[in-house]
Design a protein around this motif. Structure first.
Motif, PDB file in Angstrom:
ATOM      1  N   LEU A  83     -66.716  55.397 -72.193  1.00 32.99           N
ATOM      2  CA  LEU A  83     -65.731  55.665 -73.247  1.00 32.99           C
ATOM      3  C   LEU A  83     -65.809  54.618 -74.343  1.00 32.99           C
TER       4      LEU A  83
ATOM      5  N   CYS B  13     -65.780  60.333 -67.343  1.00 32.95           N
ATOM      6  CA  CYS B  13     -66.384  59.163 -67.990  1.00 32.95           C
ATOM      7  C   CYS B  13     -65.795  57.889 -67.420  1.00 32.95           C
TER       8      CYS B  13
ATOM      9  N   ILE C 153     -62.142  59.028 -77.855  1.00 26.32           N
ATOM     10  CA  ILE C 153     -62.025  58.953 -76.391  1.00 26.32           C
ATOM     11  C   ILE C 153     -61.638  60.314 -75.822  1.00 26.32           C
TER      12      ILE C 153
END
Length: 97
Positions: free
Chosen positions: A23, A18, A9
């Motif tokens: 993610l 994002c 992540i």
């Protein structure tokens, strides 16, 4: 390939903004688990001079911006128009000057 879900992540967040869905795909974890990981990441990266920046969710119907929202997951309804079409919040990691 990184070792943990959180490292995956973090790598995605360093590339640019994002959504939780993006993610989830990058880390191979369910989307509902992403906010929990983001909370831990938010706390751990401050020691390295970085911060998790949240671009707030926005109602697609009336344009309300969820700017004061502390929770990292997507809101269910707009408090103004009660619409459920909500643009997801986006996340990224920035360096603290």
């Amino acid at each position: 390939m990184h070792d943990t879900i959180r490292q995956e992540i973090i790598a995605a967040l360093l590339e640019g903004p994002c959504s939780a869905r993006e993610l989830s795909a990058a880390a191979g974890t369910p989307e509902r688990e992403v906010p929990v990981h983001l909370e831990h990441i938010r706390k751990s990266i401050t020691l390295s001079g970085q911060r998790l920046t949240v671009m707030p969710a926005k109602c697609k119907k009336c344009g309300f911006i969820f700017s004061k929202r502390e929770k990292l997951k997507r809101p269910g309804k707009c408090p103004v128009c009660k619409g459920e079409s909500i643009q997801e919040p986006r996340f990224m990691i920035e360096k603290i000057d």
